[in-house]
Design a protein around this motif. Structure first.
Motif, PDB file in Angstrom:
ATOM      1  N   ALA A   1       0.831  -1.202   0.000  1.00 48.92           N
ATOM      2  CA  ALA A   1       0.000   0.000   0.000  1.00 48.92           C
ATOM      3  C   ALA A   1       0.870   1.257   0.000  1.00 48.92           C
ATOM      4  O   ALA A   1       0.555   2.242  -0.688  1.00 48.92           O
ATOM      5  N   THR A   2       1.956   1.243   0.742  1.00 48.59           N
ATOM      6  CA  THR A   2       2.870   2.385   0.761  1.00 48.59           C
ATOM      7  C   THR A   2       3.495   2.600  -0.614  1.00 48.59           C
ATOM      8  O   THR A   2       3.583   3.735  -1.101  1.00 48.59           O
ATOM      9  N   LEU A   3       3.906   1.520  -1.267  1.00 49.87           N
ATOM     10  CA  LEU A   3       4.472   1.623  -2.607  1.00 49.87           C
ATOM     11  C   LEU A   3       3.426   2.152  -3.591  1.00 49.87           C
ATOM     12  O   LEU A   3       3.714   3.037  -4.401  1.00 49.87           O
ATOM     13  N   GLY A   4       2.218   1.619  -3.520  1.00 47.69           N
ATOM     14  CA  GLY A   4       1.158   2.090  -4.401  1.00 47.69           C
ATOM     15  C   GLY A   4       0.834   3.557  -4.186  1.00 47.69           C
ATOM     16  O   GLY A   4       0.637   4.309  -5.148  1.00 47.69           O
ATOM     17  N   PHE A   5       0.778   3.989  -2.932  1.00 51.33           N
ATOM     18  CA  PHE A   5       0.499   5.391  -2.619  1.00 51.33           C
ATOM     19  C   PHE A   5       1.623   6.293  -3.111  1.00 51.33           C
ATOM     20  O   PHE A   5       1.387   7.392  -3.603  1.00 51.33           O
ATOM     21  N   THR A   6       2.862   5.832  -3.015  1.00 52.41           N
ATOM     22  CA  THR A   6       4.004   6.598  -3.508  1.00 52.41           C
ATOM     23  C   THR A   6       3.922   6.772  -5.020  1.00 52.41           C
ATOM     24  O   THR A   6       4.162   7.866  -5.545  1.00 52.41           O
TER      25      THR A   6
ATOM     26  N   PHE B   1       1.176   6.633  -6.824  1.00 54.86           N
ATOM     27  CA  PHE B   1       0.040   7.523  -7.045  1.00 54.86           C
ATOM     28  C   PHE B   1       0.454   8.983  -6.861  1.00 54.86           C
ATOM     29  O   PHE B   1       0.139   9.843  -7.685  1.00 54.86           O
ATOM     30  N   LEU B   2       1.180   9.283  -5.780  1.00 51.92           N
ATOM     31  CA  LEU B   2       1.622  10.656  -5.533  1.00 51.92           C
ATOM     32  C   LEU B   2       2.606  11.141  -6.589  1.00 51.92           C
ATOM     33  O   LEU B   2       2.634  12.325  -6.921  1.00 51.92           O
ATOM     34  N   PHE B   3       3.399  10.224  -7.145  1.00 47.79           N
ATOM     35  CA  PHE B   3       4.344  10.603  -8.201  1.00 47.79           C
ATOM     36  C   PHE B   3       3.604  11.178  -9.403  1.00 47.79           C
ATOM     37  O   PHE B   3       4.051  12.135 -10.022  1.00 47.79           O
ATOM     38  N   PHE B   4       2.465  10.594  -9.745  1.00 44.13           N
ATOM     39  CA  PHE B   4       1.717  11.072 -10.898  1.00 44.13           C
ATOM     40  C   PHE B   4       0.826  12.269 -10.565  1.00 44.13           C
ATOM     41  O   PHE B   4       0.511  13.067 -11.440  1.00 44.13           O
ATOM     42  N   VAL B   5       0.423  12.426  -9.312  1.00 44.19           N
ATOM     43  CA  VAL B   5      -0.511  13.487  -8.943  1.00 44.19           C
ATOM     44  C   VAL B   5       0.193  14.802  -8.631  1.00 44.19           C
ATOM     45  O   VAL B   5      -0.263  15.875  -9.028  1.00 44.19           O
TER      46      VAL B   5
END
Length: 131
Positions: free
Chosen positions: A85-90, A92-96
């Motif tokens: 989940a931490t990797l996925g959120f990271t 996600f934040l990279f693109f946002v």
């Protein structure tokens, strides 16, 4: 990125890579050699109060690490899900999150102002062209 930002990041990446390589060489060669020369075992008669207190503190840290490691290994699936989940959120934040060197709001204009007493004549203003 081939503009100024790309050049800055490339130079920073080279600097960081060289620093990491130098750190790896030091940590794998110089540090063990220095430890073997400087850290000698002392008998309990020669150990002072500070040594004994710090040894108790180190042992308590190691014991805490052992307890937490045992807990994490007991909850392997949950730990893996949190890491994923931490990797996925990271990602996600990279693109946002915007990644510009200068903010979008930057217009390149600098403004300045100066206040003078209201009754002063314009000729007395410093920097006025009518002298």
């Amino acid at each position: 990125m081939s503009d100024i930002v790309g050049r800055l990041f490339r130079e920073f990446a080279v600097t960081l890579s060289v620093t990491i390589l130098a750190s790896a060489v030091v940590s794998l060669t110089l540090t063990p050699m220095m430890c073997s020369k400087l850290l000698k075992h002392k008998s309990e008669a020669k150990q002072g109060r500070f040594y004994k207190a710090s040894e108790r503190a180190f042992n308590s840290v190691i014991a805490f690490y052992g307890r937490t490691l045992k807990w994490v290994l007991g909850w392997q699936v949950a730990t893996l899900l949190v890491a994923a989940a931490t990797l996925g959120f990271t990602i996600f934040l990279f693109f946002v999150i915007p990644k510009g060197f200068f903010p979008i709001q930057d217009t390149g204009v600098i403004q300045g102002s100066r206040k003078q007493p209201s009754r002063s004549p314009f000729r007395k203003c410093p920097g006025s062209s009518s002298s």
